[in-house]
Scaffold this motif. Structure first.
Motif, PDB file in Angstrom:
ATOM      1  N   ARG A  61      89.094 108.809  52.419  1.00  0.00           N
ATOM      2  CA  ARG A  61      88.120 109.215  51.418  1.00  0.00           C
ATOM      3  C   ARG A  61      88.574 110.500  50.731  1.00  0.00           C
ATOM      4  NH1 ARG A  61      85.660 104.581  50.544  1.00  0.00           N
ATOM      5  NH2 ARG A  61      84.117 103.960  52.095  1.00  0.00           N
ATOM      6  N   VAL A  62      88.271 110.609  49.443  1.00  0.00           N
ATOM      7  CA  VAL A  62      88.677 111.797  48.685  1.00  0.00           C
ATOM      8  C   VAL A  62      87.900 113.011  49.155  1.00  0.00           C
ATOM      9  CG1 VAL A  62      88.760 112.851  46.403  1.00  0.00           C
ATOM     10  CG2 VAL A  62      89.298 110.425  46.662  1.00  0.00           C
ATOM     11  N   LEU A  63      88.632 114.045  49.582  1.00  0.00           N
ATOM     12  CA  LEU A  63      88.015 115.303  49.970  1.00  0.00           C
ATOM     13  C   LEU A  63      87.836 116.215  48.768  1.00  0.00           C
ATOM     14  CD1 LEU A  63      87.092 117.161  52.348  1.00  0.00           C
ATOM     15  CD2 LEU A  63      89.445 117.992  52.432  1.00  0.00           C
ATOM     16  N   GLY A  64      88.783 116.144  47.836  1.00  0.00           N
ATOM     17  CA  GLY A  64      88.726 116.979  46.641  1.00  0.00           C
ATOM     18  C   GLY A  64      90.122 117.167  46.094  1.00  0.00           C
ATOM     19  N   THR A  65      90.248 118.060  45.149  1.00  0.00           N
ATOM     20  CA  THR A  65      91.541 118.384  44.562  1.00  0.00           C
ATOM     21  C   THR A  65      91.868 119.822  44.892  1.00  0.00           C
ATOM     22  OG1 THR A  65      91.247 116.813  42.755  1.00  0.00           O
ATOM     23  CG2 THR A  65      92.870 118.554  42.435  1.00  0.00           C
ATOM     24  N   GLN A  66      93.055 120.040  45.391  1.00  0.00           N
ATOM     25  CA  GLN A  66      93.463 121.372  45.790  1.00  0.00           C
ATOM     26  C   GLN A  66      94.711 121.770  45.044  1.00  0.00           C
ATOM     27  OE1 GLN A  66      93.417 121.989  49.966  1.00  0.00           O
ATOM     28  NE2 GLN A  66      94.239 124.051  49.876  1.00  0.00           N
ATOM     29  N   THR A  67      94.708 122.954  44.451  1.00  0.00           N
ATOM     30  CA  THR A  67      95.886 123.466  43.764  1.00  0.00           C
ATOM     31  C   THR A  67      96.765 124.209  44.742  1.00  0.00           C
ATOM     32  OG1 THR A  67      94.718 125.500  43.165  1.00  0.00           O
ATOM     33  CG2 THR A  67      94.658 123.682  41.583  1.00  0.00           C
ATOM     34  N   ASP A  68      98.048 124.179  44.422  1.00  0.00           N
ATOM     35  CA  ASP A  68      99.022 124.889  45.253  1.00  0.00           C
ATOM     36  C   ASP A  68      98.875 124.528  46.719  1.00  0.00           C
ATOM     37  OD1 ASP A  68      99.980 126.282  43.017  1.00  0.00           O
ATOM     38  OD2 ASP A  68      98.393 127.757  43.203  1.00  0.00           O
ATOM     39  N   PHE A  69      98.720 123.245  47.005  1.00  0.00           N
ATOM     40  CA  PHE A  69      98.428 122.833  48.374  1.00  0.00           C
ATOM     41  C   PHE A  69      99.530 123.264  49.345  1.00  0.00           C
ATOM     42  CE2 PHE A  69      98.256 120.120  52.048  1.00  0.00           C
ATOM     43  CZ  PHE A  69      96.910 120.072  52.330  1.00  0.00           C
ATOM     44  N   ALA A  70     100.781 123.130  48.886  1.00  0.00           N
ATOM     45  CA  ALA A  70     101.881 123.434  49.799  1.00  0.00           C
ATOM     46  C   ALA A  70     101.919 124.904  50.177  1.00  0.00           C
ATOM     47  CB  ALA A  70     103.217 123.033  49.161  1.00  0.00           C
ATOM     48  N   ASP A  71     101.351 125.770  49.325  1.00  0.00           N
ATOM     49  CA  ASP A  71     101.409 127.205  49.597  1.00  0.00           C
ATOM     50  C   ASP A  71     100.134 127.747  50.234  1.00  0.00           C
ATOM     51  OD1 ASP A  71     103.937 127.372  48.449  1.00  0.00           O
ATOM     52  OD2 ASP A  71     103.096 127.562  46.449  1.00  0.00           O
ATOM     53  N   GLY A  72      99.097 126.948  50.234  1.00  0.00           N
ATOM     54  CA  GLY A  72      97.826 127.452  50.729  1.00  0.00           C
ATOM     55  C   GLY A  72      97.594 127.093  52.179  1.00  0.00           C
ATOM     56  N   THR A  73      96.660 127.773  52.826  1.00  0.00           N
ATOM     57  CA  THR A  73      96.312 127.499  54.220  1.00  0.00           C
ATOM     58  C   THR A  73      94.850 127.114  54.378  1.00  0.00           C
ATOM     59  OG1 THR A  73      95.872 129.856  54.580  1.00  0.00           O
ATOM     60  CG2 THR A  73      98.089 129.053  55.095  1.00  0.00           C
TER      61      THR A  73
END
Length: 503
Positions: free
Chosen positions: A94-106
Motif C-alpha cells: 500500500r502507498v505510504l506516501g511520497t518522500q523526497t531525497d529518500f536515499a539521504d534521509g533517515t
C-alpha cells in the motif's frame, strides 16, 4: 523458522533476480515449500497480488517460479521514483506516501525496518526455505548505515549468503575482492560462496580465475554460469533495456510487423511487451529518438510513473508531433496506463500529486477522454472482454494507476472488465478509428495468447502484412515462461555447487 539463502551482488544488473528465480524453481522441484523475499526494492516494474497489493515485479516472478501466489510480504518496501529526487513509498503493498531525497534521509527508516521484520517472520513461519534477493551492492559505503535490503536482512534471516558477479561487464576480480573486503568480519562470515555469472565460452577456461579469486578472498567460487542471451524472464528494472534482449536486433523484411515503444524517462512495467518479442515476424524496439520510429506500423506509449513529466518530455523531444503525424499516415497507436492518459485530450493534476502547481496539460487528443489525478491508487487484478473491430476477445491483466479517466462525447470503450471474484462489470479504456487507436489501463494485456493473436492479426491486415507461414496456434506464452523457469533450475544444478549452503 525457515532456513534462508540470500543472493547479493557486486552491483546492480549482475543477475541477482535471475539467480533467485532459478533457486526458487530448483527448490520447488525438490519438494521444498519455498518463497521469495526482498526487503526493499527500487523499481518502476511492479506487479499486483491477488489481494490487490503492489510488489516488485521480480518477486512476483519468483513466486511464480515457486508455484505459489505472490503476496505483499515478499517485498515489504517498494520505492517507485516519481522524479529525480522523489519516490513513492509502497509498504506491504500500500502507498505510504511520497518522500523526497529518500536515499539521504533517515525519517521513518526504523518504521520501514519493522515492516520488513514483520513480513519476513510471517513468511518464515509458513515456508521451509526463504530465497532472499539483495539490492544493488551490499557495500555502498555512503548508504550502508541505512541499508535495510542487504546484510541487515541477512542477519535477520540468519541466512547463508552467495555473492554473484557479472564477468561479462569486465573487472570481475576487483568487483568480487572489493565487495568482500568492504564487508565487516561478521558479514564476511555469512558469505559461503561466489558465483560468476554470464561467462562466455567454456567455463573450464576460468579455472585459473577461480583459484585466484579463492586465494584473494578465502571464499570458494561455487559456480560459473554460462551467458544466456535468450532468457525470457521478466526483468526487474530498466537497466535491462541496455541488454541484447531489448535492442531490436531481429532481422526485418517486407512482411515484418514493426512495433516501436516510446522509451519514456519514467517508463514503468515495460515487461508488458515481452510477449511481442517472442512472436515470429514481429520486430519490437524501445526508442528514445523520434527517427527510430519513423517506419513503425505500431507506436506504443507505455506506462509511466509520472505522466505529466513524460508528457512534457514528449513535447520537448518531438514525440508529441511525430505521433500525431504517424497517426495521420495510418500508424496504429496504443497507450497503456499512463500512455492511455496521454492519448486523451488533457491530463489534470488539481491537487498537485505529480506536479507542484496543479498543472493541466493538453494530451494528444487521439481519444475522447480526460484524466484527473487523485491520491487514491487503483491496484487490482482484472479480467474482461475487449471489443476489436473483428469482434470480442477475452483479456486478463492488472490495473495500477492513480488517475481517473472519464469519457467525453463520442468515446467508445475498449473493454469491459471486472475485478477477480467480482460480478460487477465496468468499462475500461477507449478505442477509435477502427482500432487504429487503443488506450487501456490494463497491464499484461499481451500476455493473453488469444488477445495478442487477434490484435496482431488486426494490425497485419490493416497494413497488408501476412501471418507467418505455418503458424496456426498462438505462441503459448505461459508455457514459455514455465519452460524458462525449468531451464534456469537445470542450469543451476549443472553449474553451481549448492552443497556448501545450509538449505
Amino acid at each position: 523458522m525457515a532456513k534462508a539463502i540470500m543472493v547479493v551482488g557486486t552491483s546492480s544488473g549482475v543477475g541477482k533476480s535471475v539467480l533467485c528465480t532459478a533457486l526458487c524453481r530448483l527448490l520447488q522441484q525438490d519438494g521444498r515449500r519455498v518463497a521469495p523475499f526482498k526487503a526493499q526494492n527500487m523499481s518502476l516494474n511492479s506487479a499486483i497480488t491477488p489481494s490487490g497489493r503492489e510488489i516488485g515485479r521480480a518477486q512476483a516472478v519468483q513466486a511464480e517460479a515457486c508455484r505459489i501466489a505472490p503476496n505483499e510480504h515478499m517485498n515489504p518496501v517498494l520505492l517507485k521514483p516519481t522524479s529525480a529526487r522523489a519516490s513513492q513509498v509502497v509498504v506491504q503493498g500500500r502507498v505510504l506516501g511520497t518522500q523526497t531525497d529518500f536515499a539521504d534521509g533517515t525519517d521513518g527508516l526504523e518504521y520501514l525496518w519493522s515492516r520488513v521484520e514483520e513480513s519476513f517472520r510471517l513468511l518464515a513461519d509458513e515456508f521451509d526455505v526463504i530465497v532472499i534477493e539483495g539490492a544493488g551492492s551490499p557495500v555502498e559505503m555512503n548508504l550502508k548505515a541505512r541499508d535495510i535490503a542487504n546484510m541487515r536482512t541477512a542477519a535477520l534471516a540468519d541466512a547463508d549468503v552467495v555473492l554473484v558477479a557479472d564477468i561479462d561487464r569486465g573487472g570481475v576480480f576487483a568487483y568480487v575482492y572489493g565487495t568482500i573486503a568492504l564487508l565487516t568480519p561478521e558479514e564476511r562470515g555469512r558469505v559461503k560462496g561466489v558465483v560468476i555469472n554470464k561467462f562466455r565460452g567454456d567455463p573450464a577456461l576460468f579455472e585459473d580465475g577461480k583459484r585466484l579469486l579463492e586465494s584473494y578472498t578465502g571464499i570458494p567460487v561455487i559456480g560459473v554460469i554460462p551467458y544466456l542471451g535468450d532468457l525470457e524472464i521478466d526483468e526487474e528494472d530498466s537497466v535491462a533495456l541496455a541488454g541484447p534482449r531489448y535492442r531490436g536486433e531481429r532481422s526485418e523484411d517486407a512482411q515484418t510487423l514493426r512495433i516501436r515503444v516510446v522509451a519514456l524517462p519514467y517508463m514503468s512495467n515495460f515487461n508488458d511487451f515481452d510477449p511481442l518479442f517472442a512472436e515470429p515476424a514481429v520486430s519490437v524496439q524501445f526508442c528514445r529518438h523520434v527517427r527510430e520510429a519513423a517506419d513503425a506500423h505500431v507506436v506504443i506509449l507505455p506506462g509511466t510513473k509520472n505522466t505529466l513529466l513524460d508528457l512534457q518530455w514528449m513535447k520537448a523531444t518531438g514525440w508529441f508531433d511525430a505521433i500525431a503525424s504517424s497517426h495521420g499516415r495510418g500508424t496504429h497507436i496504443v497507450g497503456v496506463c499512463g500512455g492511455y492518459q496521454m492519448l486523451g485530450r488533457e491530463v489534470a493534476d488539481p491537487d498537485g500529486i505529480e506536479s507542484a502547481n496543479g498543472e493541466i496539460l493538453r494530451g494528444l487528443g487521439l481519444l475522447p477522454v480526460r484524466t484527473v489525478w487523485h491520491s487514491e491508487k487503483t491496484t487490482v487484478l482484472v479480467d474482461g472482454i475487449a471489443t476489436l473491430p473483428e469482434g470480442e476477445v477475452p483479456i486478463r491483466g492488472y490495473e495500477i494507476h492513480m488517475g481517473v479517466s472519464t469519457y467525453v462525447e463520442g468515446a467508445t470503450p475498449f473493454a469491459r472488465v471486472r475485478a477477480d471474484s467480482d460480478t460487477k462489470w465496468r468499462v475500461d479504456g477507449a478505442i477509435a478509428d477502427g482500432g487504429r487507436v487503443i488506450g487501456t489501463y490494463v497491464h499484461g494485456l499481451f500476455d493473453h495468447d488469444v488477445f495478442r493473436t487477434a490484435w496482431l492479426d488486426m494490425v497485419r491486415t490493416a497494413h497488408g502484412l501476412s501471418r507467418p507461414a505455418g503458424e496456426v496456434a498462438p505462441v503459448p506464452y505461459q508455457a514459455r515462461r514455465e519452460a524458462n523457469y525449468d531451464r534456469l533450475a537445470n542450469l543451476l544444478r549443472e553449474h553451481v555447487d549448492l552443497s556448501v549452503l545450509s538449505i
